[in-house]
Scaffold this motif. Structure first.
Motif, PDB file in Angstrom:
ATOM      1  N   PRO A  41      -4.284  -2.968  13.030  1.00 36.72           N
ATOM      2  CA  PRO A  41      -2.857  -2.138  13.163  1.00 36.72           C
ATOM      3  C   PRO A  41      -1.892  -2.114  12.374  1.00 36.72           C
ATOM      4  CG  PRO A  41      -2.994  -4.319  14.445  1.00 36.72           C
ATOM      5  CD  PRO A  41      -4.306  -4.312  13.692  1.00 36.72           C
ATOM      6  N   ARG A  42      -2.242  -2.826  11.205  1.00 42.30           N
ATOM      7  CA  ARG A  42      -1.425  -2.790   9.898  1.00 42.30           C
ATOM      8  C   ARG A  42      -1.067  -1.260   9.189  1.00 42.30           C
ATOM      9  NH1 ARG A  42      -3.001  -7.214   6.205  1.00 42.30           N
ATOM     10  NH2 ARG A  42      -5.126  -6.108   6.601  1.00 42.30           N
ATOM     11  N   VAL A  43       0.008  -0.910   9.117  1.00 39.37           N
ATOM     12  CA  VAL A  43       0.150   0.497   8.400  1.00 39.37           C
ATOM     13  C   VAL A  43       1.307   0.662   7.576  1.00 39.37           C
ATOM     14  CG1 VAL A  43      -0.680   1.578  10.639  1.00 39.37           C
ATOM     15  CG2 VAL A  43       1.493   1.412  10.360  1.00 39.37           C
ATOM     16  N   ALA A  44       1.345   1.684   6.601  1.00 33.69           N
ATOM     17  CA  ALA A  44       2.589   1.784   5.793  1.00 33.69           C
ATOM     18  C   ALA A  44       2.786   3.581   5.851  1.00 33.69           C
ATOM     19  CB  ALA A  44       2.210   1.568   4.484  1.00 33.69           C
ATOM     20  N   LEU A  45       3.895   3.875   5.896  1.00 31.64           N
ATOM     21  CA  LEU A  45       4.397   5.268   5.723  1.00 31.64           C
ATOM     22  C   LEU A  45       5.424   5.384   4.567  1.00 31.64           C
ATOM     23  CD1 LEU A  45       5.047   4.767   9.644  1.00 31.64           C
ATOM     24  CD2 LEU A  45       3.884   7.129   8.601  1.00 31.64           C
ATOM     25  N   SER A  46       5.129   6.631   4.030  1.00 30.76           N
ATOM     26  CA  SER A  46       6.009   7.015   3.008  1.00 30.76           C
ATOM     27  C   SER A  46       6.601   8.472   3.197  1.00 30.76           C
ATOM     28  CB  SER A  46       5.451   6.474   1.719  1.00 30.76           C
ATOM     29  OG  SER A  46       4.363   7.379   1.552  1.00 30.76           O
ATOM     30  N   PHE A  47       7.724   8.744   2.446  1.00 30.76           N
ATOM     31  CA  PHE A  47       8.007  10.023   2.457  1.00 30.76           C
ATOM     32  C   PHE A  47       8.913  10.167   1.144  1.00 30.76           C
ATOM     33  CE2 PHE A  47      12.730  11.349   3.408  1.00 30.76           C
ATOM     34  CZ  PHE A  47      12.297  12.666   3.642  1.00 30.76           C
ATOM     35  N   HIS A  48       8.954  11.316   0.508  1.00 33.52           N
ATOM     36  CA  HIS A  48       9.651  11.705  -0.475  1.00 33.52           C
ATOM     37  C   HIS A  48      10.416  13.186  -0.366  1.00 33.52           C
ATOM     38  CE1 HIS A  48      10.780  11.740  -4.698  1.00 33.52           C
ATOM     39  NE2 HIS A  48      10.502  12.982  -4.698  1.00 33.52           N
ATOM     40  N   GLU A  49      11.350  13.283  -0.866  1.00 36.63           N
ATOM     41  CA  GLU A  49      11.786  14.554  -0.894  1.00 36.63           C
ATOM     42  C   GLU A  49      13.038  14.630  -2.165  1.00 36.63           C
ATOM     43  OE1 GLU A  49      14.220  15.975   2.676  1.00 36.63           O
ATOM     44  OE2 GLU A  49      15.610  14.441   2.387  1.00 36.63           O
ATOM     45  N   THR A  50      13.062  15.968  -2.617  1.00 36.31           N
ATOM     46  CA  THR A  50      13.983  16.264  -3.786  1.00 36.31           C
ATOM     47  C   THR A  50      15.356  16.948  -2.876  1.00 36.31           C
ATOM     48  OG1 THR A  50      12.406  16.546  -5.150  1.00 36.31           O
ATOM     49  CG2 THR A  50      14.589  17.631  -5.950  1.00 36.31           C
ATOM     50  N   THR A  51      16.515  16.411  -3.403  1.00 39.91           N
ATOM     51  CA  THR A  51      17.757  16.864  -2.834  1.00 39.91           C
ATOM     52  C   THR A  51      18.574  17.317  -4.087  1.00 39.91           C
ATOM     53  OG1 THR A  51      19.009  14.645  -2.957  1.00 39.91           O
ATOM     54  CG2 THR A  51      17.547  14.988  -1.063  1.00 39.91           C
ATOM     55  N   GLU A  52      19.813  17.850  -3.587  1.00 46.31           N
ATOM     56  CA  GLU A  52      20.578  18.210  -4.674  1.00 46.31           C
ATOM     57  C   GLU A  52      21.244  17.176  -5.571  1.00 46.31           C
ATOM     58  OE1 GLU A  52      23.489  21.009  -3.290  1.00 46.31           O
ATOM     59  OE2 GLU A  52      22.121  22.207  -2.175  1.00 46.31           O
ATOM     60  N   GLN A  53      21.183  15.852  -4.816  1.00 47.28           N
ATOM     61  CA  GLN A  53      21.745  14.598  -5.458  1.00 47.28           C
ATOM     62  C   GLN A  53      20.727  14.029  -6.323  1.00 47.28           C
ATOM     63  OE1 GLN A  53      22.193  15.269  -2.039  1.00 47.28           O
ATOM     64  NE2 GLN A  53      24.275  16.019  -2.606  1.00 47.28           N
ATOM     65  N   GLY A  54      19.396  14.609  -6.387  1.00 50.56           N
ATOM     66  CA  GLY A  54      18.306  14.067  -6.923  1.00 50.56           C
ATOM     67  C   GLY A  54      17.203  13.811  -6.036  1.00 50.56           C
ATOM     68  N   TYR A  55      17.094  12.759  -5.510  1.00 48.09           N
ATOM     69  CA  TYR A  55      15.823  12.508  -4.549  1.00 48.09           C
ATOM     70  C   TYR A  55      16.318  11.407  -3.666  1.00 48.09           C
ATOM     71  CZ  TYR A  55      14.669   8.117  -6.816  1.00 48.09           C
ATOM     72  OH  TYR A  55      14.498   6.802  -7.300  1.00 48.09           O
ATOM     73  N   ARG A  56      15.106  11.336  -2.661  1.00 43.14           N
ATOM     74  CA  ARG A  56      15.452  10.346  -1.877  1.00 43.14           C
ATOM     75  C   ARG A  56      13.798  10.008  -1.169  1.00 43.14           C
ATOM     76  NH1 ARG A  56      17.519  10.830   4.568  1.00 43.14           N
ATOM     77  NH2 ARG A  56      16.225  12.778   5.084  1.00 43.14           N
ATOM     78  N   SER A  57      13.710   8.634  -0.761  1.00 44.81           N
ATOM     79  CA  SER A  57      12.411   8.348  -0.350  1.00 44.81           C
ATOM     80  C   SER A  57      12.479   7.022   0.558  1.00 44.81           C
ATOM     81  CB  SER A  57      11.263   7.992  -1.455  1.00 44.81           C
ATOM     82  OG  SER A  57      11.607   6.932  -2.221  1.00 44.81           O
ATOM     83  N   TRP A  58      11.519   7.109   1.211  1.00 41.81           N
ATOM     84  CA  TRP A  58      11.563   6.066   2.205  1.00 41.81           C
ATOM     85  C   TRP A  58       9.844   5.134   2.077  1.00 41.81           C
ATOM     86  CZ3 TRP A  58      15.078   3.509   5.252  1.00 41.81           C
ATOM     87  CH2 TRP A  58      16.273   4.004   5.426  1.00 41.81           C
ATOM     88  N   GLY A  59       9.960   3.948   1.916  1.00 40.09           N
ATOM     89  CA  GLY A  59       8.699   3.299   2.259  1.00 40.09           C
ATOM     90  C   GLY A  59       8.870   2.064   3.536  1.00 40.09           C
ATOM     91  N   LEU A  60       7.851   2.413   4.409  1.00 39.41           N
ATOM     92  CA  LEU A  60       7.901   1.594   5.332  1.00 39.41           C
ATOM     93  C   LEU A  60       6.759   0.853   5.737  1.00 39.41           C
ATOM     94  CD1 LEU A  60       9.171   4.432   7.879  1.00 39.41           C
ATOM     95  CD2 LEU A  60      10.404   2.945   6.522  1.00 39.41           C
ATOM     96  N   GLN A  61       6.763  -0.335   6.322  1.00 40.11           N
ATOM     97  CA  GLN A  61       5.498  -0.954   6.775  1.00 40.11           C
ATOM     98  C   GLN A  61       5.769  -1.230   8.490  1.00 40.11           C
ATOM     99  OE1 GLN A  61       5.312  -4.517   4.283  1.00 40.11           O
ATOM    100  NE2 GLN A  61       4.676  -3.310   2.699  1.00 40.11           N
ATOM    101  N   GLY A  62       4.385  -1.284   8.948  1.00 37.53           N
ATOM    102  CA  GLY A  62       4.871  -1.865  10.451  1.00 37.53           C
ATOM    103  C   GLY A  62       3.320  -2.178  11.011  1.00 37.53           C
ATOM    104  N   ARG A  63       3.320  -2.031  12.390  1.00 37.18           N
ATOM    105  CA  ARG A  63       2.019  -2.437  13.139  1.00 37.18           C
ATOM    106  C   ARG A  63       2.217  -1.487  14.374  1.00 37.18           C
ATOM    107  NH1 ARG A  63      -0.712  -7.132  12.540  1.00 37.18           N
ATOM    108  NH2 ARG A  63      -1.253  -7.231  14.381  1.00 37.18           N
TER     109      ARG A  63
END
Length: 134
Positions: free
Chosen positions: A62-84
């Motif tokens: 059940p171990r997983v990781a999730l990630s997301f990335h987007e470019t914004t007017e301020q540069g970028y933002r991204s998330w890295g997640l871990q969970g079960r």
């Protein structure tokens, strides 16, 4: 009990942004797939068809990781997640979940790409680690 989903993370999960879900293959190697996500209570919701690789991997480990990335007017933002994955839902609720996700991501419900005989499954993921950049 998993970590709480703070407002900024919940906003990113509830927006129609594509996330990458990483699962663990039987040989220990990673497997990553772009997925639609949402939240339910304090958990992250993902849905797939029973029998697919991510279903088999999560059912076994059940171990997983999730990630997301987007470019914004301020540069970028991204998330890295871990969970079960802590809950598995099949039947009518899982079918309703894919229809909800289709409405969110493509503006159509019911989900238009069901294969004949396909059965859906929803996994609810508790967050164990999160980091944000940008």
């Amino acid at each position: 009990m998993g970590l709480p989903l703070d407002d900024e993370l919940r906003q990113a999960l509830e927006a129609p942004t594509f996330w990458h879900l990483a699962t663990v293959n039987p040989d220990g190697s990673p497997q990553s797939t772009a997925v639609w996500v949402h939240t339910r209570d304090n958990r992250i919701l993902v849905n797939t068809a029973i029998g697919r690789k991510k279903y088999r991997n999560i059912t076994r480990d059940p171990r997983v990781a999730l990630s997301f990335h987007e470019t914004t007017e301020q540069g970028y933002r991204s998330w890295g997640l871990q969970g079960r994955a802590v809950e598995t839902i099949v039947g009518e609720q899982a079918e309703a979940d894919i229809d909800m996700l289709a409405q969110k991501y493509i503006g159509v419900s019911p989900y238009p790409w069901r294969s004949p005989g396909e059965r859906r499954v929803t996994f609810l993921i508790e967050l164990t680690h999160a980091f944000r950049m940008g």
